[in-house]
Structure formats: structure tokens, C-alpha cells
Design a protein around this motif. Structure first.
Motif, short mmCIF file in Angstrom:
data_model
loop_
_atom_site.label_atom_id
_atom_site.label_comp_id
_atom_site.label_asym_id
_atom_site.label_seq_id
_atom_site.Cartn_x
_atom_site.Cartn_y
_atom_site.Cartn_z
N UNK A 359 -5.25 -47.29 -20.48
CA UNK A 359 -6.69 -47.09 -20.52
C UNK A 359 -7.15 -46.63 -21.89
N UNK A 360 -8.12 -47.32 -22.43
CA UNK A 360 -8.66 -46.98 -23.74
C UNK A 360 -9.80 -45.99 -23.64
N UNK A 361 -9.64 -44.87 -24.33
CA UNK A 361 -10.71 -43.87 -24.40
C UNK A 361 -11.24 -43.82 -25.82
N UNK A 362 -10.62 -43.04 -26.70
CA UNK A 362 -11.04 -43.00 -28.11
C UNK A 362 -10.93 -44.37 -28.76
N UNK A 363 -9.99 -45.17 -28.32
CA UNK A 363 -9.81 -46.51 -28.87
C UNK A 363 -11.05 -47.36 -28.67
N UNK A 364 -11.71 -47.20 -27.52
CA UNK A 364 -12.84 -48.06 -27.16
C UNK A 364 -14.19 -47.36 -27.33
N UNK A 365 -14.24 -46.06 -27.02
CA UNK A 365 -15.47 -45.27 -27.11
C UNK A 365 -16.62 -45.90 -26.32
N UNK A 366 -16.27 -46.63 -25.26
CA UNK A 366 -17.26 -47.30 -24.40
C UNK A 366 -18.19 -48.20 -25.22
N UNK A 367 -17.69 -48.70 -26.35
CA UNK A 367 -18.49 -49.51 -27.27
C UNK A 367 -18.24 -51.00 -27.01
N UNK A 368 -19.28 -51.80 -26.78
CA UNK A 368 -19.09 -53.22 -26.45
C UNK A 368 -18.29 -54.00 -27.49
N UNK A 369 -18.50 -53.69 -28.76
CA UNK A 369 -17.77 -54.44 -29.80
C UNK A 369 -16.28 -54.11 -29.80
N UNK A 370 -15.97 -52.83 -29.61
CA UNK A 370 -14.56 -52.44 -29.55
C UNK A 370 -13.90 -52.97 -28.27
N UNK A 371 -14.65 -52.99 -27.19
CA UNK A 371 -14.12 -53.55 -25.95
C UNK A 371 -13.84 -55.04 -26.14
N UNK A 372 -14.77 -55.75 -26.77
CA UNK A 372 -14.58 -57.18 -27.02
C UNK A 372 -13.33 -57.43 -27.83
N UNK A 373 -13.12 -56.64 -28.87
CA UNK A 373 -11.92 -56.80 -29.68
C UNK A 373 -10.66 -56.52 -28.85
N UNK A 374 -10.70 -55.46 -28.05
CA UNK A 374 -9.53 -55.10 -27.23
C UNK A 374 -9.22 -56.18 -26.21
N UNK A 375 -10.25 -56.79 -25.65
CA UNK A 375 -10.03 -57.89 -24.70
C UNK A 375 -9.38 -59.07 -25.38
N UNK A 376 -9.92 -59.44 -26.54
CA UNK A 376 -9.39 -60.59 -27.29
C UNK A 376 -7.96 -60.38 -27.75
N UNK A 377 -7.63 -59.14 -28.12
CA UNK A 377 -6.29 -58.85 -28.66
C UNK A 377 -5.35 -58.28 -27.61
N UNK A 378 -5.84 -58.09 -26.37
CA UNK A 378 -5.06 -57.50 -25.29
C UNK A 378 -4.47 -56.15 -25.72
N UNK A 379 -5.36 -55.31 -26.26
CA UNK A 379 -4.95 -54.02 -26.78
C UNK A 379 -4.80 -52.97 -25.70
N UNK A 380 -5.50 -53.15 -24.59
CA UNK A 380 -5.33 -52.29 -23.42
C UNK A 380 -5.81 -53.10 -22.22
N UNK A 381 -5.74 -52.52 -21.05
CA UNK A 381 -6.17 -53.28 -19.88
C UNK A 381 -7.05 -52.47 -18.93
N UNK A 382 -7.66 -51.42 -19.49
CA UNK A 382 -8.59 -50.62 -18.69
C UNK A 382 -9.54 -49.87 -19.62
N UNK A 383 -10.74 -49.63 -19.10
CA UNK A 383 -11.78 -48.92 -19.83
C UNK A 383 -11.98 -47.55 -19.23
N UNK A 384 -12.00 -46.52 -20.06
CA UNK A 384 -12.45 -45.19 -19.64
C UNK A 384 -13.93 -45.12 -20.01
#
Length: 477
Positions: A359-384
Motif C-alpha cells: 500500500x502506497x502512502x507517502x509514495x502516492x500522497x493520494x495524488x492522481x498523477x502519482x497514482x497514475x505513475x504507480x499504476x503504469x509502473x506497477x509500483x504498488x497495488x493499493x492506495x492509502x
């Protein structure tokens, strides 16, 4: 506009006649009260003013509370601060100075809400959540909502959401489900904090939280019973093993025994689960909050110790080995923020091992752009999802959809030192996230979320669906 013109425009004569007829059909015992209520519902709700004030959150720090007035009622909401002020000025100020900086920021937000935001929202229909949120966002042109502050924006947005639900005469979670665009609601599995460490406790444990997930419960009521019983058995075990001084609690209500080993903490929790008789029905999760002890590209597992051995300075690859071993030895199903907020590479390495939910917390910061990048790169598989990182209800719903479209898990989360507002409970149900993180079965700001979920489950009755074993795949369809 004259009174006559107003009466004609709103067809009040016809509405009065309809109200009288409705009272006759209903055989109302008090026709005057019935007609008054009928007419009140017939009039469209509009926002008449918005007023904010400074309150205290669960840590005694300043937070924002909002009262949104309509021509029918007053709706209150609050949001925790986005965290302690950071930067050179804040560091130089010390703890008391940081509190003063935060207090000034909250005071500024209160003034902006009472002046600019209130003026912008007057006359709007509280059912039009997207339009209200857009009006709020239009007032803040600063990057990352720095002018109003995401927590201040959220408090207004939540109050409007509550007003919209009231106008539709439906529960808040049902209104949120409508905003999501789905009809199905799901009661989430609680990720209940039982042990605190990291910066949230004074012990030597480097990770921030150890949590339990009662996925084997038949409903949410049983899940909370299982969680509470395990929590109290854990207290007894800690008391027996370490003494009364180790039964103090951390920031989220979890116990803070004087331990420094992750395995030792997990062993304590497993013992409590066994003593409670819930073997196999409760899974484990950890919030590492690794950013807090990342030094350069390494991780200092003794960052809180005054007597460092030098043996616990780990590389990111070392951390992957540690996590892999923990997943093989314990029923560990979720690891939150396992690496630094900017370490995309190793988060991806861990995720691709498919050992558990990452689960991404600081990695994603609930930010749409960071989530988009994480989805594309399979950096995590859950959102906090921390809604006050987003800013408005509409934006929170959008990032939930974004994560769900990627087949991610979504864990709606409280904030450290949260307020007693229970909105995230309704959000988790309405958006069918399947997971909620609200702290321990202890402390008022935590219990208010869990208690609201108990009420919602009772209200739904036979229509209630507990996520249970489907905690990661709960759907909004």
C-alpha cells in the motif's frame, strides 16, 4: 421581487394545496405540523452561509471545523491538520514553535472560509457536490492547495456532502454511493491498530504500526468484537511479559511495549490472537512508514535508539528480504509504505513478488498523477486514501475510482491526531473500498469511526455486506 411575484414563481399556492391534501390522505394527527414539514421539504435547499472555527484534534493541535448553513438546517464537519509544519523555519522553531505555525495556518484558513469561501457558496444547491467542490477549488490557485489548505477545503466539502444527503433524505453513505455512481455499498474490514512504534511511540520499534484485520468475521459487529478482544488480550500478555509500564499507548491507541524487533511485535499479536481463540480468522498488517528512518538510500532500524549497534542499517534490498521472511512466517497480508516516499524502484520490486498487498502512502500522497505513475509502473497495488491530502469529496471519489479501475485495494485512512468527525466511515461504505484504517479500539477520534460503521451495519440490516475475505477486491459495481 415582490411577495406576489415570489409566490407565483415558486407556485406556492399549488404546493400549499398539495400539502393540505397530503395531510388529509395521511390522516395526520397534527395537520399544522404535517403541512409545515411538507412545505419545508418542498422548498429547495440552498446554502446561506459557511462559518469556520478553530478546534482541537486528537493530539490537542489546531484543526478546522466548519458549519455549513442552509435555509433548512446546519451541518458540521471537521478535518485534521495535514501534519506538522516542515522546513527550516519549522525545524528552528521547535515543537512549541511548530504548534504556533500550525495555529496561524488554521487561523488563516478560518478567515478565508468565513470570507471568500462562504461568499462563493451562498445560493448553491448542497446536492451539487461537484459544483460546490469546483467552486472551492477555484478559490485556491496555489500549488497543492497551499492557499486554503487541503484540510480546510475538505471540512467545507464534507459539510456540503452532509447537507446534500440531508436534502435527499438519505444516509450519508447512500449519498456518497450516488456520487460514486454505483448502487452497491460494502462494510469495510477494519485494519485495527494494536501496537504502535516509529514516530508514534516512545519505544524502540522502528515501524509505525502493527494492525489486525478480522477478515474471518461474519459481519462488522463481530469484526470489532474480535478486534477488541484481541486488543485486550494483548494488553494482558504485554503486562505479563514486560510489566505495567509497557502498557502505555501510542498516538493511534496501540500499545507501545519496549521492543525493537518487528518479529517480537508480531509474535505478541499472534499470541493475543491465539489466546482470544481467533486463529486463522485474523490477518496481520504493518505500516512501516519507512520514510521516517530512511537515511540516504539506507534504512536505520535503530533510528530511535541512543545506543546504536550499527548492525541494523539496512539497504533497500535487505528490507525486501526482511519483508519476504515476515510474509512467510506470519499471516501478513498488507505492508504500507515499505520504502522511502521516493523509492519507486524497490517498491516495485516488492510488489512484483506478489507476497501481499503493498500500500502506497507517502509514495502516492493520494495524488492522481502519482497514482497514475504507480499504476503504469506497477509500483504498488493499493492506495492509502487520506482524504485531506486530496482536498475535496469529489477528488477523493475520483482517486478511489482511479485505484479501483487498476484493480487495486483501497484503504481509507484516518490521520494522526484526527478529529471526532466520522465521515471516512461513510466514505468507506459508500465507495465500497473494503478496507478502513482508523486506529485502535481506544481513543475517541478512533472509536467514532468504528461506532459509525456499527450504526450503518445495523441500519442496512439484511442488505449489509461485510467485505470479509474480499477486503481487497470489494467492488463499487
Amino acid at each position: 421581487m415582490s411577495v406576489q411575484e415570489y409566490l407565483e414563481k415558486h407556485l406556492l399556492s399549488r404546493k400549499i394545496e398539495e400539502a393540505v391534501n397530503a395531510a388529509v390522505r395521511a390522516k395526520a394527527p397534527d395537520p399544522v405540523l404535517f403541512i409545515a414539514g411538507h412545505m419545508r421539504r418542498a422548498a429547495p435547499a440552498v446554502i446561506t452561509r459557511v462559518r469556520a472555527r478553530q478546534i482541537l484534534d486528537g493530539h490537542g493541535a489546531p484543526a478546522v471545523e466548519v458549519e455549513l448553513h442552509t435555509n433548512k438546517a446546519v451541518h458540521r464537519a471537521s478535518a485534521a491538520g495535514a501534519g506538522a509544519p516542515e522546513g527550516a523555519a519549522a525545524d528552528a522553531a521547535g515543537d512549541s514553535g511548530r504548534r504556533k505555525i500550525l495555529a496561524r495556518a488554521v487561523a488563516d484558513a478560518v478567515r478565508v472560509i468565513n470570507d471568500k469561501v462562504s461568499e462563493a457558496l451562498v445560493g448553491m444547491d448542497p446536492q451539487q457536490q461537484a459544483q460546490i467542490d469546483q467552486a472551492i477549488m477555484d478559490l485556491d490557485k496555489a500549488r497543492h492547495k497551499a492557499e486554503l489548505g487541503a484540510n480546510a477545503m475538505l471540512a467545507v466539502s464534507i459539510a456540503a456532502c452532509k447537507a446534500g444527503a440531508a436534502e435527499k433524505e438519505v444516509p450519508l453513505y447512500k449519498h456518497i454511493a450516488d456520487l460514486v455512481g454505483k448502487s452497491t455499498t460494502t462494510i469495510p474490514v477494519p485494519a485495527i491498530t494494536v501496537i504502535n512504534g516509529g514516530k508514534h511511540a516512545g519505544n524502540g520499534l522502528p515501524i509505525q504500526e502493527i494492525m489486525i484485520l478480522p477478515v474471518g468475521a461474519k459481519n462488522f459487529e463481530e469484526a470489532m468484537q474480535m478486534g477488541s478482544e484481541t486488543y485486550h488480550h494483548l494488553k494482558d500478555i504485554i503486562l505479563e511479559k514486560y510489566g505495567a509500564e509497557s502498557c502505555n499507548i501510542g498516538d493511534h491507541g496501540g500499545f507501545a511495549p519496549n521492543i525493537s524487533s518487528i518479529s517480537e511485535g508480531l509474535d505478541l499479536v499472534i499470541a493475543a490472537i491465539e489466546r482470544a481463540g481467533y486463529n486463522g480468522r485474523i490477518k496481520l498488517a504493518i505500516d512501516v512508514a519507512a520514510t521516517d528512518f530512511c537515511v540516504g538510500k539506507k534504512y536505520d532500524l535503530e533510528f530511535k535508539s541512543t545506543k546504536k549497534s550499527g548492525q541494523n542499517f539496512k539497504t533497500a534490498d535487505d528490507m525486501i528480504e526482511i519483508y519476504s521472511q515476515l510474509c512467510s512466517e506470519y499471516p501478513l497480508v498488507s505492508i504500507e509504505q515499505p520504502f522511502d516516499k521516493d523509492d519507486w524502484e524497490h517498491s516495485k520490486k516488492l510488489t512484483t513478488l506478489e507476497l501481499c498487498q503493498v500500500a502506497g502512502d507517502d509514495l502516492l500522497m493520494s495524488d492522481p498523477e502519482r497514482i497514475k505513475r504507480a499504476v503504469n509502473e506497477y509500483t504498488c497495488n493499493a492506495l492509502v486514501l487520506k482524504v485531506n491530502q486530496v482536498g475535496t469529496v469529489t477528488e477523493a471519489i475520483e482517486v478511489v475510482k482511479q485505484a479501483k479501475d487498476a484493480h487495486w485495494g483501497v484503504m481509507v485512512s484516518h490521520r494522526s491526531g484526527d478529529t471526532e468527525d466520522s465521515f471516512i466511515a461513510d466514505l468507506a461504505v459508500g465507495a465500497a473500498t473494503g478496507q478502513i484504517k482508523a486506529g485502535a479500539p481506544c481513543r475517541g477520534e478512533c472509536l467514532t469511526k468504528y461506532n459509525q460503521l456499527l450504526r450503518i451495519e445495523e441500519e442496512l440490516g439484511s442488505e449489509s455486506i461485510y467485505a470479509g475475505e474480499n477486503w481487497r477486491t470489494a467492488s463499487t459495481s
